[in-house]
Design a protein around this motif. Sequence first.
Motif, short mmCIF file in Angstrom:
data_model
loop_
_atom_site.label_atom_id
_atom_site.label_comp_id
_atom_site.label_asym_id
_atom_site.label_seq_id
_atom_site.Cartn_x
_atom_site.Cartn_y
_atom_site.Cartn_z
N GLY A 59 22.75 10.80 -24.77
CA GLY A 59 21.38 10.93 -25.25
C GLY A 59 20.90 9.77 -26.11
N VAL A 67 28.39 15.09 -24.79
CA VAL A 67 27.35 15.98 -24.27
C VAL A 67 26.79 16.85 -25.39
CG1 VAL A 67 26.86 17.83 -22.66
CG2 VAL A 67 28.33 15.95 -21.96
N ARG A 121 24.30 14.91 -27.31
CA ARG A 121 23.03 14.81 -26.61
C ARG A 121 22.22 16.09 -26.77
NH1 ARG A 121 23.47 15.29 -20.37
NH2 ARG A 121 23.98 17.38 -21.05
N ASP A 122 22.89 17.24 -26.60
CA ASP A 122 22.14 18.49 -26.57
C ASP A 122 21.59 18.85 -27.94
OD1 ASP A 122 22.49 18.66 -23.94
OD2 ASP A 122 24.18 20.03 -24.00
N GLN A 123 22.37 18.68 -28.99
CA GLN A 123 21.89 19.01 -30.34
C GLN A 123 22.81 18.33 -31.33
OE1 GLN A 123 20.62 19.84 -32.97
NE2 GLN A 123 18.62 20.46 -32.20
#
Lengths: 346, 295
Positions: A69, A200, A203-205
Amino acid sequence: MRCGDFRTTYAEDMAIFDSALARGLLAALLVLLVLLPLLATGYWLDVTNRIGIAVIAATGLNILTGFTGQISLGNAAFLAVGAYSTAALTARGVPFLIAVPSSGLISALVGMIFGFPSLRLKGLYLAIATLAAHFIVEFTVVHWESMTGGVNGIGIDPPKLFGYAFDEDRKLYFPILAATVAMLWFAKNLFRTRVGKAFVAIRDQDISAEVMGVAVFRHKLLSFAVSSFYVGVAGSLLAYQARIISPENFPLGVAIDQLGMIIIGGLGSILGSVLGAIFITLLPEALRLLTGALAGSFPGLVQLFASLKLGVFGLAIVLFLIFEPDGMAARWHRIKAYWKLYPFSY
Amino acid sequence: MDFFLQLTINGLVVGSIYALVALGFVIIYKSSGVLNFAQGEFLLIGAYFFLAILENARVPLLVALGLTVVSATLLGLLMERLVLRPMIGEPIISVIMVTLGLSSILRAIVQGIWGTDTHPFPALFESSPIQIGPLPVSRGYLFSVVSSAVLLLAFTLFFRFARVGVAMRATAFSQQVALSMGISVKHIFAISWSIAAVVSALGGVLLGALRGGVDGSLAVIGMKALPVVILGGLDSIGGAILGGLIIGVLENLSGGYLDPYFGGGVKEVAPFVVLVLILMVKPYGLFGKVRIERV
């Protein structure tokens, strides 16, 4: 008969291939790729070599942007670092097998330096910081003439392995193919490990990731390093393929092309990086064929080729973002799911 | 000392145009949270359009300028409606990419119509310079500084007092709240895109007049304005003005004094070096809204 995904163990869920058929098809594809030089002409081998390099670079960018991200506009710069490292190393007699990974490592180091702002920045601000990296590296390349040859460029000897010179596209095809397969295999497995899952999670939070015990900054830097390593290796291979590199090989447009690859292919998908790289590399070739075919009836088209290429590229990105924001990989999975359930696909 | 003054004044002139371009970025960012990477192409289109009207229609200067403003407004509206509106609610990378894709398309159109050669700009100003103190300053420079200043002042007032300006600030603050207060967020986005396009088109015309010609390299100014907005803060008009002037002066001074050591080109890279330093020390710029998040 298969009628859906029914996974009953974690091992099945983690498996790369969900069936023996998929494994067999991939093996068949590899065999086909190895045999390709027997069939294709020199020109198309040049294209496939460029696709291979683009696949490595796009995978690297996808690791950073799609999986972690962190948006990066500095890919052309990291590519240049890899390419110029190779030029400098081969000029000092470093053999092929060492020069490629070392170029990757040098690029990884530079990537980590420019990844430092990611400690405090995200989103737009990080994109602009990496854009600055691009201009700074470009300036260095142009002005460090003793090392890079400045605007005139620098030549690279063809790679040699055990006395055998890979001095044309037909021969260079094999090391590039091998590197591409190895890098893809590593990337695919990276996201089955703890580190990959941490990427990952960031990226998500990012805040939840930190709360759950992921050292966010360390993993961001690591992601920058892995990503730039990939791009550096791609740059190194690019140097071997192009034989002469100059700052003109690495304009900002290259970074935008590669972002286009992962957007069109699919963010956060290894398959997406491959599909996107193929699509963006083949797009100008298809246009060339098309303009060539139409040149008889529309003679003005040939002069317009450069702007046509640019316009179609931009249009492809905009259309994909509006109509298929998840990219070609998502479309592929949907097609697969459709046929899996075929006559009862609703 | 004269050399220093000359560089500073040149820097202020270029800086005032950077400020104008930066204003375009800030207006869009303030209302919709989008950073428009196609800003440079807006400049380019504005300049070319002005030139085309002037050459083909043989109308007075001000009429040509008016027509340029009208067409830039339409361009902004069109871009917002066709490309940006479907992107509402999409992740930031998609929005960045869509403006990058847009810039490719616009550049392709410009190249397709006008080619890549430099088009000479008609002389809009008399060539005799005006004396300010000890220094001769060309009329074009003076005009561009004054018009930038006027525009910037006008927009500062607009955002403070005009109904639409306040609505735009409200939208930037929270789209939901703005909606519940009866503000049409879609209209606000459309207005901000057309204002940004107009400001950029005017900047393009000024730049074209200063350089004496237009070609594709004009679009690079769009990228050059990025350090300006970062220095000033992405959502601050005052920041855009001050940032523009600082970056303009800085780039000219560093170019003037350091070029002999590096063999040229310092001017192009100095703003970006400053940019990285600012981002590390003060990521939200001089006047940007600070979002504190510690992870």
